[in-house]
Design a protein around this motif. Structure first.
Motif, mmCIF file in Angstrom:
data_model
loop_
_atom_site.group_PDB
_atom_site.id
_atom_site.type_symbol
_atom_site.label_atom_id
_atom_site.label_comp_id
_atom_site.label_asym_id
_atom_site.label_seq_id
_atom_site.Cartn_x
_atom_site.Cartn_y
_atom_site.Cartn_z
ATOM 1 N N ARG A 30 0.827 -1.008 0.037
ATOM 2 C CA ARG A 30 -0.060 0.159 0.123
ATOM 3 C C ARG A 30 0.962 1.243 -0.074
ATOM 4 O O ARG A 30 0.407 2.211 -0.216
ATOM 5 N N GLY A 31 2.199 1.199 0.181
ATOM 6 C CA GLY A 31 3.001 2.093 0.425
ATOM 7 C C GLY A 31 3.509 2.679 -1.045
ATOM 8 O O GLY A 31 2.970 2.209 -2.263
ATOM 9 N N THR A 32 4.264 3.663 -1.287
ATOM 10 C CA THR A 32 4.854 4.274 -2.513
ATOM 11 C C THR A 32 6.296 4.299 -2.326
ATOM 12 O O THR A 32 6.797 4.700 -1.042
ATOM 13 N N TYR A 33 6.916 4.424 -3.362
ATOM 14 C CA TYR A 33 8.239 4.958 -3.343
ATOM 15 C C TYR A 33 8.808 5.562 -4.763
ATOM 16 O O TYR A 33 8.076 5.462 -5.731
ATOM 17 N N LEU A 34 9.893 6.243 -4.705
ATOM 18 C CA LEU A 34 10.372 7.182 -5.811
ATOM 19 C C LEU A 34 11.443 6.306 -6.391
ATOM 20 O O LEU A 34 12.270 5.865 -5.795
ATOM 21 N N SER A 35 11.181 6.154 -7.726
ATOM 22 C CA SER A 35 12.251 5.242 -8.506
ATOM 23 C C SER A 35 13.481 6.160 -8.814
ATOM 24 O O SER A 35 13.358 7.403 -9.026
ATOM 25 N N THR A 36 14.624 5.647 -8.766
ATOM 26 C CA THR A 36 16.035 6.148 -9.221
ATOM 27 C C THR A 36 16.186 7.449 -8.603
ATOM 28 O O THR A 36 16.455 8.652 -9.270
ATOM 29 N N PRO A 37 16.232 7.769 -7.038
ATOM 30 C CA PRO A 37 16.669 8.881 -6.687
ATOM 31 C C PRO A 37 18.029 9.328 -7.151
ATOM 32 O O PRO A 37 18.949 8.385 -7.389
ATOM 33 N N ASP A 38 18.346 10.639 -7.098
ATOM 34 C CA ASP A 38 19.528 11.074 -7.748
ATOM 35 C C ASP A 38 20.007 12.434 -7.496
ATOM 36 O O ASP A 38 19.314 13.406 -7.651
ATOM 37 N N PRO A 39 21.067 12.297 -6.725
ATOM 38 C CA PRO A 39 21.800 13.970 -6.152
ATOM 39 C C PRO A 39 21.787 14.877 -7.403
ATOM 40 O O PRO A 39 21.564 15.918 -7.001
ATOM 41 N N GLU A 40 22.026 14.653 -8.470
ATOM 42 C CA GLU A 40 22.068 15.520 -9.566
ATOM 43 C C GLU A 40 20.847 16.122 -10.087
ATOM 44 O O GLU A 40 20.763 17.345 -10.141
ATOM 45 N N ILE A 41 19.867 15.052 -9.906
ATOM 46 C CA ILE A 41 18.539 15.761 -10.317
ATOM 47 C C ILE A 41 18.049 16.672 -8.786
ATOM 48 O O ILE A 41 17.577 17.560 -9.034
ATOM 49 N N PHE A 42 18.348 16.018 -7.930
ATOM 50 C CA PHE A 42 18.117 16.906 -6.839
ATOM 51 C C PHE A 42 18.620 18.307 -6.820
ATOM 52 O O PHE A 42 18.059 19.397 -6.393
ATOM 53 N N LYS A 43 20.046 18.331 -7.230
ATOM 54 C CA LYS A 43 20.771 19.442 -7.149
ATOM 55 C C LYS A 43 19.981 20.688 -8.251
ATOM 56 O O LYS A 43 19.733 21.668 -7.901
ATOM 57 N N LYS A 44 19.484 20.026 -9.100
ATOM 58 C CA LYS A 44 18.820 20.789 -10.530
ATOM 59 C C LYS A 44 17.593 21.500 -10.122
ATOM 60 O O LYS A 44 17.339 22.648 -10.050
ATOM 61 N N TYR A 45 16.917 20.727 -9.357
ATOM 62 C CA TYR A 45 15.498 21.164 -8.864
ATOM 63 C C TYR A 45 15.507 22.065 -7.423
ATOM 64 O O TYR A 45 14.679 22.840 -7.211
#
Length: 165
Positions: free
Chosen positions: A91-106
């Protein structure tokens, strides 16, 4: 002999291998624990990957950055990751492929938006150390210090890094 003294003796006898202290704990405790862990590893964790819905890390960040404040009391929020399948199973959810570079961009875009649209000099972060839901902002084995370094780099780049005396 006191329990602490017994443990010290066991430690000396076992050359510091503390896991050998299990001889002081009744065997049935370990058997029950092993059965529970085996069940969880074999049944629950396999099903989580197959059944829990996942969302794109980048898509969620896009939504965060596209959101506009509804009133002057709102404060923007950021995250490093999300995965509540440990607590909620399929019933939970998760985020696929967390990425520090995507994080930095946003995160860079969010800092700009906090200043220009929210008129705030702060951003809430989920969560400083919520390891059970992968919402932590601490070094780890997979990404090291990269999330923290990216936050620092963005704040320095945008001249928002706090100065200390």
């Amino acid at each position: 002999m006191e329990p602490a003294e017994q443990m010290a003796v066991v430690r000396r006898e076992r050359n510091g291998k503390l896991f050998k202290i299990k001889s002081l704990i009744p065997g049935w405790v370990f058997k029950v624990f092993e059965k529970i862990m085996f069940y969880l590893m074999e049944h629950v964790s396999r099903k989580l990957d197959e059944q829990a819905p996942s969302f794109s890390y980048e898509d969620i960040w896009k939504r965060v950055v596209e959101k506009s404040p509804k009133n002057e009391k709102e404060i923007p929020g950021a995250f490093s990751d999300w995965d509540n399948t440990v607590r909620k199973g399929k019933r939970g959810t998760y985020l696929s492929t967390p990425d520090p570079e995507i994080f930095k961009k946003y995160f860079r875009e969010l800092v700009k938006k906090a200043k220009s649209e929210y008129k705030k000099d702060m951003i809430f972060f989920f969560a400083w150390n919520e390891w059970a839901e992968s919402g932590y902002l601490e070094p780890d084995e997979q990404f090291g210090y990269s999330y923290l370094e990216n936050i620092r780099d963005v704040l320095v780049e945008l001249d928002e890094f706090p100065e200390y005396p």
